[in-house]
Design a protein around this motif. Structure first.
Motif, PDB file in Angstrom:
ATOM      1  N   HIS A   1       0.850  -1.198   0.000  1.00  0.00           N
ATOM      2  CA  HIS A   1       0.000   0.000   0.000  1.00  0.00           C
ATOM      3  C   HIS A   1       0.884   1.246   0.000  1.00  0.00           C
ATOM      4  O   HIS A   1       0.941   1.988   0.988  1.00  0.00           O
ATOM      5  CB  HIS A   1      -0.916  -0.017   1.218  1.00  0.00           C
ATOM      6  CG  HIS A   1      -1.662  -1.298   1.383  1.00  0.00           C
ATOM      7  ND1 HIS A   1      -2.597  -1.739   0.476  1.00  0.00           N
ATOM      8  CD2 HIS A   1      -1.592  -2.253   2.331  1.00  0.00           C
ATOM      9  CE1 HIS A   1      -3.079  -2.910   0.863  1.00  0.00           C
ATOM     10  NE2 HIS A   1      -2.483  -3.239   1.980  1.00  0.00           N
ATOM     11  N   PRO A   2       1.548   1.502  -1.114  1.00  0.00           N
ATOM     12  CA  PRO A   2       2.479   2.642  -1.139  1.00  0.00           C
ATOM     13  C   PRO A   2       1.824   3.962  -1.498  1.00  0.00           C
ATOM     14  O   PRO A   2       2.504   4.982  -1.570  1.00  0.00           O
ATOM     15  CB  PRO A   2       3.466   2.213  -2.231  1.00  0.00           C
ATOM     16  CG  PRO A   2       2.627   1.417  -3.182  1.00  0.00           C
ATOM     17  CD  PRO A   2       1.597   0.715  -2.347  1.00  0.00           C
ATOM     18  N   ASP A   3       0.490   3.955  -1.751  1.00  0.00           N
ATOM     19  CA  ASP A   3      -0.145   5.167  -2.256  1.00  0.00           C
ATOM     20  C   ASP A   3      -0.152   6.283  -1.230  1.00  0.00           C
ATOM     21  O   ASP A   3       0.070   7.450  -1.554  1.00  0.00           O
ATOM     22  CB  ASP A   3      -1.565   4.858  -2.724  1.00  0.00           C
ATOM     23  CG  ASP A   3      -2.320   3.985  -1.739  1.00  0.00           C
ATOM     24  OD1 ASP A   3      -1.670   3.351  -0.892  1.00  0.00           O
ATOM     25  OD2 ASP A   3      -3.562   3.934  -1.813  1.00  0.00           O
ATOM     26  N   LEU A   4      -0.436   5.971   0.058  1.00  0.00           N
ATOM     27  CA  LEU A   4      -0.477   6.998   1.093  1.00  0.00           C
ATOM     28  C   LEU A   4       0.810   6.956   1.921  1.00  0.00           C
ATOM     29  O   LEU A   4       1.201   5.901   2.424  1.00  0.00           O
ATOM     30  CB  LEU A   4      -1.691   6.790   2.013  1.00  0.00           C
ATOM     31  CG  LEU A   4      -3.063   6.811   1.338  1.00  0.00           C
ATOM     32  CD1 LEU A   4      -4.164   6.702   2.385  1.00  0.00           C
ATOM     33  CD2 LEU A   4      -3.247   8.074   0.523  1.00  0.00           C
ATOM     34  N   LEU A   5       1.428   8.112   2.079  1.00  0.00           N
ATOM     35  CA  LEU A   5       2.696   8.168   2.808  1.00  0.00           C
ATOM     36  C   LEU A   5       2.545   7.819   4.286  1.00  0.00           C
ATOM     37  O   LEU A   5       3.522   7.480   4.947  1.00  0.00           O
ATOM     38  CB  LEU A   5       3.307   9.574   2.681  1.00  0.00           C
ATOM     39  CG  LEU A   5       3.878   9.942   1.314  1.00  0.00           C
ATOM     40  CD1 LEU A   5       4.522  11.322   1.383  1.00  0.00           C
ATOM     41  CD2 LEU A   5       4.898   8.919   0.862  1.00  0.00           C
ATOM     42  N   CYS A   6       1.327   7.923   4.806  1.00  0.00           N
ATOM     43  CA  CYS A   6       1.154   7.652   6.232  1.00  0.00           C
ATOM     44  C   CYS A   6       1.292   6.168   6.552  1.00  0.00           C
ATOM     45  O   CYS A   6       1.245   5.785   7.724  1.00  0.00           O
ATOM     46  CB  CYS A   6      -0.206   8.164   6.706  1.00  0.00           C
ATOM     47  SG  CYS A   6      -1.601   7.546   5.761  1.00  0.00           S
ATOM     48  N   TYR A   7       1.473   5.309   5.540  1.00  0.00           N
ATOM     49  CA  TYR A   7       1.745   3.896   5.808  1.00  0.00           C
ATOM     50  C   TYR A   7       3.231   3.590   5.727  1.00  0.00           C
ATOM     51  O   TYR A   7       3.636   2.446   5.859  1.00  0.00           O
ATOM     52  CB  TYR A   7       0.972   3.004   4.829  1.00  0.00           C
ATOM     53  CG  TYR A   7      -0.508   3.210   4.932  1.00  0.00           C
ATOM     54  CD1 TYR A   7      -1.154   3.111   6.162  1.00  0.00           C
ATOM     55  CD2 TYR A   7      -1.275   3.520   3.824  1.00  0.00           C
ATOM     56  CE1 TYR A   7      -2.512   3.328   6.275  1.00  0.00           C
ATOM     57  CE2 TYR A   7      -2.638   3.729   3.924  1.00  0.00           C
ATOM     58  CZ  TYR A   7      -3.248   3.629   5.154  1.00  0.00           C
ATOM     59  OH  TYR A   7      -4.590   3.851   5.275  1.00  0.00           O
TER      60      TYR A   7
END
Length: 755
Positions: A263-269
């Motif tokens: 799940h690289p789309d959101l930086l918060c992960y």
């Protein structure tokens, strides 16, 4: 294996002066029979550097009539030698036809190559003007090899020196060569992830730039990091580590950036660590490589280390973090990457209970439940990870201090093989998901919420339809799949009661999640999908109960607190607040709650809240009136002035069906007065525009003459005679009941005794 291939430099730097005029090749590559003959064959004697690598396509293969050797040259080509061996007397194995070793050209014009020793893959890059092409060759146990992948990369490498990755030792002292070669590495994951990690030269002092190409997702991210200590670091080159679920960009003494592959789309992960948090134990500040998954090679000392993400360090970081992005990244990393243990889950629940008000951009209860379900369910079935939700966030607009990120769309790689298995099959599935709008594949609750609201307002008659009967059958199956709550788990006094609204929601979730999976997992089969869905909803309810059980232990509450004869303690108030947040999280995700949740929540509210706050919570839907709690409330409390006010306030807010049952629980004039008023109101509503034309019937005289009341009862009797009966099934509620209730309540208000 009796063969050894070796490539080495023939002389040292000190000998260079005396050998300048000699015609001697700098590098020598040999094939050696170790036993029994010690025969030596020169494969290459050239000026350019040559690397050799035996193929091992089959694990634990003791004997084989043929060996295969890759020869990788700085002259930008790769060859494969086929070496046939024969067994002689005394169990000797020797090379056959040593003078004529068959060879085949594997790759040409490459500028970079990487060997994947575990999966027997060769990745290499062929430069083409401003863009480059990444290719992959897969070697198979049947001694064949195929070109499997081709991907266009927006990387210019025309002026770079060739670099070999995982082909043996690299001279880390030659910094000039390293600075001119391409710092790039390819990582794969078990779930079909394919990432290209590349560090880029930056002209600005104190900045490091690197890019991650998520080929299985169709986009890349380029990060520019401002170093906390802008003085020249000992190492200018970022090292990339393969941690399977994560890739890491590591600059010793500066930062450690863990990037979520799935799940690289959101930086918060992604977890960005600096300072002491970014230190990898036992590793010095020197050149390192990641030749295998979760493995690090210290290039200077020649030592290999196993690397893993520490759950205790994650928990410590979670507890000390002050930013939501760090908390969310640590939470997901603990649940999805570390594959949390029961002990770690318990500690996370305790942290959530103490930090509900500190997280502003996400709900930690929602993230814990969704991520835990995702972790438990997805390993069971291929492609399930693309269909189940993994987060409650639709987007995240925050920033990571000191890090700038740019996202670019890239072309998807082209697979050149069909009917593949293992990694290539999973990669192909990931690419298909990107092609066909991946965001729409994940299950959403929008339709579920709308359907639940519509069915919640259905009448009793319509609730008996075949569709709703099927919905409630689904709910019964879910409840039968719940974990057995033993005596310890019964610490939380959840009543095994029927809750129409929650069972309706359970059944609807089962039906809609089943439809969603059937659209994309037809090949799995209906029986398997039914089991997956029932397990998913049952695990959801068990997780909520798990949170409540840990909270009960945390605040040392007892199982017998469900009574109303005394006020609640401070610990009970804190638990009530946590249950309110659980309810808020459930409403936000439109997920069901365990049986008895609303009864326990209301019971704690009655104990802990002042009356006006309690009623405010009920009116705004925070507290839900349940038959179990109302019955206990009306029976257990005596009828003093304060309790009468509480009871009457509760009774007046009951739904109609439950309000009719309340008279059985509380035989009191106040309750009778409420029912009488309700009856009169319904009589007039059903009468509508009808005219009273019939004569007033004779009635039994009442003990007290009260003319307004007599007039009202005459009108009501006439309406009844016209066939209007709101409570046809409640024979005890009629005009006579209204008359007696009005007299009793009036006499009570006047302080007179009614007889």
């Amino acid at each position: 294996m009796t063969l050894l291939a070796v490539s080495f430099r023939q002389y040292t730097e000190e000998e260079r002066v005396t050998q300048l005029l000699q015609s001697v090749s700098k590098y020598l590559t040999l094939l050696i029979e170790i036993h029994p003959i010690n025969n030596v064959r020169v494969l290459k004697a050239v000026d350019s550097c040559v690397r050799v690598q035996f193929l091992y396509p089959v694990e634990c293969r003791n004997t084989s009539p043929e060996s295969h050797l890759l020869l990788v040259s700085e002259d930008k080509y790769i060859e494969q030698f086929d070496i046939h061996v024969v067994a002689e007397e005394e169990h000797r194995v020797v090379i056959q036809n040593l003078g004529q070793l068959p060879r085949v050209r594997v790759a040409d014009d490459l500028i970079w190559a990487q060997w994947d020793m575990t999966e027997q893959r060769l990745f290499y890059i062929v430069p083409k003007e401003s863009r480059s092409t990444l290719k992959c060759i897969q070697f198979y146990p049947d001694e064949n090899f195929n070109s499997t992948l081709e991907s266009q990369l927006d990387i210019s490498v025309s002026d770079k020196q060739i670099r070999f990755v995982n082909f043996g030792y690299n001279d880390c002292k030659d910094q000039d060569v390293a600075s001119k070669s391409l710092n790039l590495q390819v990582f794969t994951s078990k779930a079909g992830g394919l990432c290209v990690c590349c560090s880029l030269a930056s002209d600005i002092r104190g900045e490091i730039t690197y890019s991650i190409y998520f080929l299985h997702k169709g986009f890349s991210k380029t990060f520019t990091v401002s170093l906390e200590r802008p003085e020249t670091p000992q190492l200018k080159e970022v090292a990339f580590l393969n941690l399977d679920y994560y890739v890491a960009a590591y600059l010793p003494g500066q930062f450690l950036h863990l990037l979520n592959i799935q799940h690289p789309d959101l930086l918060c992960y992604s977890l960005f660590l600096t300072g002491e948090d970014a230190r990898i134990d036992m590793l010095p500040s020197c050149s390192i490589q990641s030749p295998l998954v979760s493995t690090v090679l210290d290039c200077c000392m020649g030592r290999m280390y196993a690397v893993s993400i520490s759950d205790s360090a994650l928990l410590k970081f979670l507890q000390s973090s002050e930013r939501d992005s760090e908390r969310l990244a640590a939470l997901h990393c603990a649940l999805l990457c570390v594959r949390s243990t029961t002990d770690l889950e318990t500690k996370i629940i305790w942290w959530i209970s103490e930090n509900l008000s500190t997280c502003h951009s996400f709900d930690p209860i929602q993230e814990f439940i969704i991520a835990s379900l995702y972790c438990k369910m997805c390993p069971e079935t291929n492609n399930l990870d693309k269909l189940l939700p993994y987060t409650s966030l639709l987007d995240w607009t925050g920033v990571i201090p000191g890090v700038a990120c740019a996202t670019d769309i890239i072309s998807l790689p082209v697979l050149e093989i069909q009917n593949s298995k293992g990694f290539w099959e999973k990669l192909d599935s990931n690419l298909e998901s990107v092609k066909y709008a991946e965001p729409q594949l994940h299950y959403h609750n929008n339709v579920l919420r709308r359907e639940w609201r519509i069915l919640s307002e259905e009448t009793e008659e319509r609730r008996a339809t075949a569709y709703l009967r099927n919905i409630f059958e689904n709910a019964k199956k879910v409840l039968s799949h719940l974990d057995a709550w033993d005596s310890e788990e019964r610490l939380v006094p959840l009543f095994q009661e029927e809750d129409y609204q929650q069972q309706l929601l359970m059944g609807l979730m089962v039906a809609q999640l089943k439809d969603h999976l059937m659209r994309h997992l037809q090949y799995v089969g209906k029986k398997k999908i039914d089991q997956i869905v029932l397990d998913y909803v049952a695990n959801l309810l068990n997780l909520v109960h798990r949170i409540m059980k840990e909270v009960w232990k945390m605040y040392q509450l007892h199982s017998c607190i469900f009574c109303f004869d005394e006020r609640g303690s401070e610990a009970e108030f804190r638990v009530f607040h946590i249950m309110s947040r659980i309810l808020e999280a459930a409403n936000g995700m439109c997920m069901p709650l365990p049986p008895g949740f609303h009864t326990l929540h209301l019971g704690l509210g009655v104990r802990c809240l002042p009356l006006h706050t309690l009623l405010h919570y009920i009116d705004n839907g925070v507290l839900h009136l349940t038959e179990t709690c109302v019955r206990k409330l009306l029976k257990d409390l005596d009828d003093n002035e304060k309790n009468e006010k509480l009871k009457f306030s509760i009774v007046t807010r009951l739904p109609e069906a439950l309000g009719l049952k309340a008279r059985q629980f509380w035989d009191h004039p106040v309750n009778a007065n409420f029912l009488a008023r309700k009856y009169v109101k319904l009589l007039f509503e059903k009468l509508g525009n009808r005219q009273c034309s019939r004569p007033v019937p004779e009635r039994h005289p009442v003990p007290v003459e009260f003319l307004p009341l007599n007039y009202l009862t005459n009108v009501l009797a006439e309406i009844e005679n016209q066939g209007v009966h709101p409570y046809e099934k409640q024979d005890h509620i009629n005009v006579r009941f209204v008359e007696e209730a009005a007299l009793k309540h009036t006499m009570m208000l006047l302080g007179l005794r009614y007889s």
